[in-house]
Design an enzyme around this catalytic site. Structure first.
Site, PDB file in Angstrom:
ATOM      1  N   HIS A 151      27.081  86.811  59.188  1.00 16.87           N
ATOM      2  CA  HIS A 151      26.905  85.484  59.784  1.00 16.87           C
ATOM      3  C   HIS A 151      25.797  84.656  59.157  1.00 16.87           C
ATOM      4  O   HIS A 151      25.544  83.545  59.611  1.00 16.87           O
ATOM      5  CB  HIS A 151      26.619  85.603  61.283  1.00 16.87           C
ATOM      6  CG  HIS A 151      27.754  86.136  62.068  1.00 16.87           C
ATOM      7  ND1 HIS A 151      28.680  85.320  62.692  1.00 16.87           N
ATOM      8  CD2 HIS A 151      28.158  87.397  62.316  1.00 16.87           C
ATOM      9  CE1 HIS A 151      29.577  86.071  63.305  1.00 16.87           C
ATOM     10  NE2 HIS A 151      29.279  87.345  63.087  1.00 16.87           N
ATOM     11  N   LYS A 201      21.724  72.349  69.171  1.00 20.01           N
ATOM     12  CA  LYS A 201      21.819  73.639  68.499  1.00 20.01           C
ATOM     13  C   LYS A 201      20.432  74.278  68.516  1.00 20.01           C
ATOM     14  O   LYS A 201      19.465  73.626  68.912  1.00 20.01           O
ATOM     15  CB  LYS A 201      22.292  73.477  67.054  1.00 20.01           C
ATOM     16  CG  LYS A 201      21.545  72.362  66.280  1.00 20.01           C
ATOM     17  CD  LYS A 201      22.073  72.198  64.867  1.00 20.01           C
ATOM     18  CE  LYS A 201      23.320  71.364  64.753  1.00 20.01           C
ATOM     19  NZ  LYS A 201      24.515  72.108  64.358  1.00 20.01           N
ATOM     20  N   ARG A 202      20.328  75.531  68.091  1.00 25.44           N
ATOM     21  CA  ARG A 202      19.004  76.135  68.000  1.00 25.44           C
ATOM     22  C   ARG A 202      18.092  75.305  67.105  1.00 25.44           C
ATOM     23  O   ARG A 202      18.558  74.649  66.172  1.00 25.44           O
ATOM     24  CB  ARG A 202      19.110  77.553  67.422  1.00 25.44           C
ATOM     25  CG  ARG A 202      19.511  78.570  68.443  1.00 25.44           C
ATOM     26  CD  ARG A 202      18.523  78.658  69.584  1.00 25.44           C
ATOM     27  NE  ARG A 202      17.343  79.386  69.211  1.00 25.44           N
ATOM     28  CZ  ARG A 202      16.993  80.555  69.717  1.00 25.44           C
ATOM     29  NH1 ARG A 202      17.742  81.128  70.637  1.00 25.44           N
ATOM     30  NH2 ARG A 202      15.898  81.162  69.325  1.00 25.44           N
ATOM     31  N   LYS A 223      18.396  73.583  59.945  1.00 25.76           N
ATOM     32  CA  LYS A 223      19.327  72.708  60.670  1.00 25.76           C
ATOM     33  C   LYS A 223      18.852  71.251  60.658  1.00 25.76           C
ATOM     34  O   LYS A 223      19.580  70.346  60.998  1.00 25.76           O
ATOM     35  CB  LYS A 223      19.524  73.207  62.097  1.00 25.76           C
ATOM     36  CG  LYS A 223      20.236  74.571  62.174  1.00 25.76           C
ATOM     37  CD  LYS A 223      20.349  75.047  63.611  1.00 25.76           C
ATOM     38  CE  LYS A 223      20.889  76.471  63.740  1.00 25.76           C
ATOM     39  NZ  LYS A 223      22.355  76.571  63.554  1.00 25.76           N
ATOM     40  N   THR A 257      29.628  76.162  64.892  1.00 26.21           N
ATOM     41  CA  THR A 257      30.779  76.133  65.789  1.00 26.21           C
ATOM     42  C   THR A 257      30.668  74.941  66.743  1.00 26.21           C
ATOM     43  O   THR A 257      31.679  74.467  67.258  1.00 26.21           O
ATOM     44  CB  THR A 257      30.880  77.441  66.611  1.00 26.21           C
ATOM     45  OG1 THR A 257      29.572  77.788  67.077  1.00 26.21           O
ATOM     46  CG2 THR A 257      31.429  78.568  65.761  1.00 26.21           C
ATOM     47  N   LYS A 273      33.413  72.057  68.486  1.00 20.66           N
ATOM     48  CA  LYS A 273      33.483  71.642  69.892  1.00 20.66           C
ATOM     49  C   LYS A 273      33.407  70.116  69.988  1.00 20.66           C
ATOM     50  O   LYS A 273      34.117  69.482  70.773  1.00 20.66           O
ATOM     51  CB  LYS A 273      32.351  72.291  70.697  1.00 20.66           C
ATOM     52  CG  LYS A 273      32.472  73.818  70.750  1.00 20.66           C
ATOM     53  CD  LYS A 273      31.175  74.519  71.169  1.00 20.66           C
ATOM     54  CE  LYS A 273      31.238  75.996  70.804  1.00 20.66           C
ATOM     55  NZ  LYS A 273      29.918  76.667  70.853  1.00 20.66           N
TER      56      LYS A 273
HETATM   57  C1  26Q Z   1      18.414  90.390  63.453  1.00 20.16           C
HETATM   58  C2  26Q Z   1      17.511  91.431  63.380  1.00 20.16           C
HETATM   59  C3  26Q Z   1      16.329  91.376  64.079  1.00 20.16           C
HETATM   60  C4  26Q Z   1      16.073  90.272  64.879  1.00 20.16           C
HETATM   61  C5  26Q Z   1      16.995  89.232  64.969  1.00 20.16           C
HETATM   62  C6  26Q Z   1      18.163  89.294  64.242  1.00 20.16           C
HETATM   63  C7  26Q Z   1      19.142  88.199  64.354  1.00 20.16           C
HETATM   64  C8  26Q Z   1      19.431  87.640  65.595  1.00 20.16           C
HETATM   65  C9  26Q Z   1      20.361  86.614  65.712  1.00 20.16           C
HETATM   66  C10 26Q Z   1      19.791  87.734  63.257  1.00 20.16           C
HETATM   67  C11 26Q Z   1      20.719  86.713  63.379  1.00 20.16           C
HETATM   68  C12 26Q Z   1      21.005  86.148  64.606  1.00 20.16           C
HETATM   69  C13 26Q Z   1      21.961  85.065  64.782  1.00 20.16           C
HETATM   70  C14 26Q Z   1      22.687  84.555  63.828  1.00 20.16           C
HETATM   71  C15 26Q Z   1      23.622  83.455  64.093  1.00 20.16           C
HETATM   72  O1  26Q Z   1      23.735  82.958  65.204  1.00 20.16           O
HETATM   73  N1  26Q Z   1      24.331  83.001  63.070  1.00 20.16           N
HETATM   74  C16 26Q Z   1      25.286  81.918  63.266  1.00 20.16           C
HETATM   75  O2  26Q Z   1      26.547  82.522  63.478  1.00 20.16           O
HETATM   76  C17 26Q Z   1      27.500  81.540  63.817  1.00 20.16           C
HETATM   77  C18 26Q Z   1      28.781  82.260  64.161  1.00 20.16           C
HETATM   78  O3  26Q Z   1      29.330  82.800  63.011  1.00 20.16           O
HETATM   79  C19 26Q Z   1      27.675  80.549  62.692  1.00 20.16           C
HETATM   80  O4  26Q Z   1      28.556  79.556  63.114  1.00 20.16           O
HETATM   81  C20 26Q Z   1      26.339  79.924  62.323  1.00 20.16           C
HETATM   82  O5  26Q Z   1      26.475  79.100  61.196  1.00 20.16           O
HETATM   83  C21 26Q Z   1      25.329  81.014  62.047  1.00 20.16           C
HETATM   84  O6  26Q Z   1      24.057  80.442  61.836  1.00 20.16           O
END
Ligand code: 26Q
Length: 809
Positions: free
Chosen positions: A353, A541-542, A547, A651, A655
């Site tokens: 992702h 968004k976050r 972003k 995503t 929406k």
């Molecule tokens: C990993 C290890 C340790 C701590 C945190 C993490 C971690 C936590 C959350 C790594 C990544 C995330 C989240 C990633 C995420 O939300 N990615 C998004 O995924 C969406 C669905 O595929 C995409 O639409 C977005 O573009 C992408 O940013």
């Protein structure tokens, strides 16, 4: 009358539940009791189908493993999916109850940070609707993502106590509890010709499953979301307790149970915290044990396991499921390595992702070894065999092995483990899948060329259109019939209406009503009055630097300066309401400063009479699934402005599109596919593309000072960051932002290229605002967007996953 009957049945059922559960009637129940009575009634209705789906079939299942499930509220969704929306609405009407207000009593299941967690939730909905046997597996966090408040322009976090008042939807299944082991030592011993591994001295945590129903739309399938809770097997140590050492007595118990206490609020930022590693192993170990135990009941040889189960790994967080399955097959079922690896290699599929380096999971080897000694030994073996295979079979790649190794430099890398252990690796948009195949994981793709594929993300149109925007849903159905609801590709028929003035007026009116509703929400929560006639220009968004919320607020400040400099020129301009919603990871300082900047700029602009109400800036606190459901239907402009190549898919963009907002975006993630779907005339694209960005990174040729020298207004705007205009008491607050934007020292310049994209962003925004004046044309563009959003239904994504990867049924 059928409907009358159904309505009366609902009333009767709710009365019964209220009476049996609370000893109340509809007349004297509280709103919370009413919510629970509604939820229990709906749950009772689906129980039969749930039992059928979960416990009676032997079909191959997909287990979707995810550290996050951002589900949102369930009541309205479940009522929609069982096809009883009208019955419940009419029942409420007859009883003089406000359905939405009752539904809003449900605490939101916010067990995710953002895109990745919400995607898992949309996928669960589509899996059930496509009648595919699926389990979602994750952690039952006692606290979901923090609640955000904005105090004095700054983010303040509060715990999300969503389980405080119970959870009507979940069913605890203590009889399916499993043990998960941490720490301890491994002893090797020979048993005949077999080498055995004996694990001793470990500490045990019980994993207790809680299931929530996932209801398919108008079918008989109810799948489960299985969330594991950590429970200590120890009772309070009475001896210590009696000695008065209360703390010590509860300590051990709490150490175990803390595993399912809280969702980590960091999104895309990896830190080698031992608690997090334990969380990951905790839920994948429980899940893999369950999968194998369930399979054993079928009395088939273990080699048939991949015919009955496929395990999907949502990003690398559940990666340890791979060595855990190896452990179960070898240590608990006596298989040899080759046999176990053959089974394992046919069981797992992995979705990536993000390509952001700071999000790529790596664990310190020593920590890993200490917490998971047996898993460590297995990962080491996987690594050695994998590197050996590359050395042997791909002599041309021998110099690249160190880049692909799972273990190296004292760290264990999860993405290489996932790639080596899965039969399928996919990205989440066409562009992203190309980047992981050709750049991020190029060496792996050279070795396993057939493994890499793309499945573009999608969102469930049931929640994001039918539930959130009933007005638009009805209008679509009135014009093209209802087939599109079960087959989103059919929404394309709406394009025929894009030139029909009567239709466009109705479309316009629905948008207006949705904007009115959001305007009321804004007034209630912030006190800011915004006009429903203004353009609702939205970025939700976050909060992340890539972003580029910063790009947005700088552009707003630029417009502000222009209006006060030349009021005459802007006196007839259409007002714009700029709406932000964003949570920042609590430890992400720069993100928090950007939130403060947006709020300080909002204060300045909203209260300056010279602006003549042409711009309003609104920061909505606590952006969440339920708030998103109010925002998307009311939006005109969808801001998708990440630095190209950084947003894997996005995503939210989908929406917005489904709800008729026009995209203002870069050629990044799924924006590229939205562009292809609607054509260049129905989208506003600006900025560097992914290739140019990569080029700039390679050459280092980026000098932002040039853009400022050419543009006096931009210079003024940037100066506002440091001259105290925004915050006279604390003029230094935004100094670091200012410096980061302008720095051009080699290797130090702004990696998000904000000033480099500024001018084209501003031009695209000016054009979009100008185009809005021609409302017929605008609405036509919006309708074309809605009509072409079919491919972004998660039903389509799930159908593709199944066709390309899982091959169920
Ligand atoms: C990993 C290890 C340790 C701590 C945190 C993490 C971690 C936590 C959350 C790594 C990544 C995330 C989240 C990633 C995420 O939300 N990615 C998004 O995924 C969406 C669905 O595929 C995409 O639409 C977005 O573009 C992408 O940013």
């Amino acid at each position: 009358m059928k409907n009358g009957n159904n309505k009366n049945t609902v009333i009767k059922q709710i009365n019964e539940v209220l009476n049996r559960t609370f000893g109340k009637t509809i007349e004297n129940a509280t709103q919370n009791q009413l919510y629970k009575a509604f939820a229990i009634t709906v749950k009772n209705e689906i129980m039969d189908k749930w039992a059928q789906s979960a416990y009676t079939t032997d079909d191959k299942r997909v287990y979707y493993l995810s550290i996050e499930f951002l589900m949102g509220r369930a009541l309205s969704n479940n009522i929609l999916n069982i096809g009883k929306r009208k019955d419940y609405q009419e029942a409420c009407k007859q009883l003089g109850l406000d359905f939405d207000s009752i539904a809003s009593r449900e605490p939101e299941a916010g067990l995710g940070n953002g895109g990745l967690g919400r995607l898992a939730a949309c996928f669960m909905d589509s899996l059930a609707t496509l009648d595919l046997p699926a389990y979602g597996c994750g952690i039952r966090y006692e606290y979901g993502l923090f609640r955000q408040k904005i105090i004095d322009g700054q983010q303040v976090e509060y715990p999300d106590t969503w389980l405080e008042d119970g959870n009507v939807w979940e069913v605890e299944r203590p009889e399916e509890r499993v043990e998960v082991h941490f720490g301890g030592h491994i002893k090797e011993s020979w048993e005949g010709d077999k080498l055995r591994f004996v694990h001793s001295g470990y500490s045990t945590v019980h994993a207790v499953p809680y299931d929530m129903p996932i209801v398919g739309y108008m079918n008989d399938r109810v799948n489960s979301l299985r969330l594991w809770r950590a429970v200590s097997p120890k009772r309070i140590d009475m001896a210590s307790f009696n000695r008065g050492e209360y703390l010590k007595a509860v300590e051990e118990k709490q150490m175990a149970e803390v595993l399912s206490h809280i969702l980590y609020p960091e999104d895309k930022h990896y830190e080698g915290k031992s608690l997090r590693l334990k969380q990951h192993y905790f839920f994948v170990s429980a899940t893999m044990q369950m999968i194998v135990a369930r399979f054993m009941k079928l009395n088939l040889p273990l080699s048939a396991l991949p015919d009955k189960a496929v395990v999907h790994i949502n990003d690398t967080h559940p990666a340890l499921a791979i060595p855990e399955l190896m452990r179960i097959l070898m240590d608990e079922h006596g298989l040899g390595w080759d046999e176990a690896w053959d089974i394992t290699g046919r069981m797992f599929a992995y979705t990536n992702h993000t390509i952001m380096a700071e999000a790529l999971e790596k664990w310190p080897e020593q920590l890993f070894k200490q917490i998971l000694p047996r898993i460590y030994a297995i990962v080491k073996e996987i690594n050695e065999r994998f590197c050996g295979m590359v050395y042997r079979d791909f002599p041309e790649k021998r110099n690249d092995i160190h880049k692909m190794a799972i273990i190296g430099y004292g760290q264990i890398a999860m993405a290489p483990l996932c790639i080596a252990g899965s039969y399928s690796v996919n990205g989440v948009s066409a562009l992203h899948s190309r980047i992981i195949k050709e750049e991020t994981f190029k060496d792996f793709a050279d070795v396993f060329c057939g493994k890499f594929t793309n499945v573009t993300n999608g969102v469930t149109h049931r929640r994001w259109l039918l539930l959130s925007n009933p007005g638009l849903t009805d209008l679509i159905t009135k014009n093209i019939g209802k087939d599109w609801i079960s087959d989103m590709t059919k929404i394309k028929a709406l394009e025929a209406k894009a030139d029909d003035p009567k239709f466009l007026d109705k479309f316009d009116n629905i948008k207006r009503l949705n904007k009115r509703k959001l305007a009321e929400y804004i007034k209630q929560t912030t006190g800011i009055v915004v006009s429903e006639n203004s353009i609702f220009d939205v970025q939700v968004k976050r909060l992340h630097e890539y972003k580029r919320q910063l790009l947005n607020i700088l552009r707003i400040m630029y417009d502000y300066v222009q209006i006060i400099n030349e009021p005459e020129k802007y006196k007839d301009a259409i007002p714009v309401t700029c709406i932000f919603g964003a949570k920042a990871a609590p430890g992400y300082k720069r993100a928090k400063v950007i939130i403060k900047l947006i709020n300080d700029a909002a204060d300045l602009i909203n209260n300056d009479p010279r602006v003549m109400d042409k711009i309003k800036v609104v920061f909505l606190e606590n952006y969440s699934v339920s708030l998103a459901q109010i925002i998307f239907p009311a939006s005109d402009i969808s801001q998708q402005i990440s630095t190209a190549s950084k947003e894997a898919s996005g995503t939210g963009n989908m929406k917005f599109m489904m709800n008729g907002a026009l995209t203002l975006g870069t050629m990044d993630g799924a924006n590229v596919e939205i562009y292809e779907s609607v054509g260049p005339d129905n989208i506003y694209i600006f900025g560097y593309d992914a290739e140019t960005v990569q080029q700039i990174y390679k050459t280092g040729e980026y000098d932002p000072t040039v853009f400022v020298e050419q543009d006096y207004t931009l210079k003024t705007v940037l100066n506002m960051l440091i001259d105290g205009t925004l915050n006279p008491e604390k003029p230094y607050l935004f100094k670091e932002i200012y410096e980061s934007l302008l720095s051009c020292k080699t290797g130090m310049s702004d990696p998000f290229l904000i000033l480099g994209d500024f001018q084209s962003y501003k031009a695209a925004h000016d054009k979009i605002v100008k185009d809005y004046a021609d409302r017929r044309k605008w609405n036509k563009m919006a309708v074309i967007n809605v009509a072409n959003s079919g491919r972004f239904s998660s039903d389509n994504s799930i159908a593709n996953y199944n066709k390309l990867i899982w091959k169920l049924k």
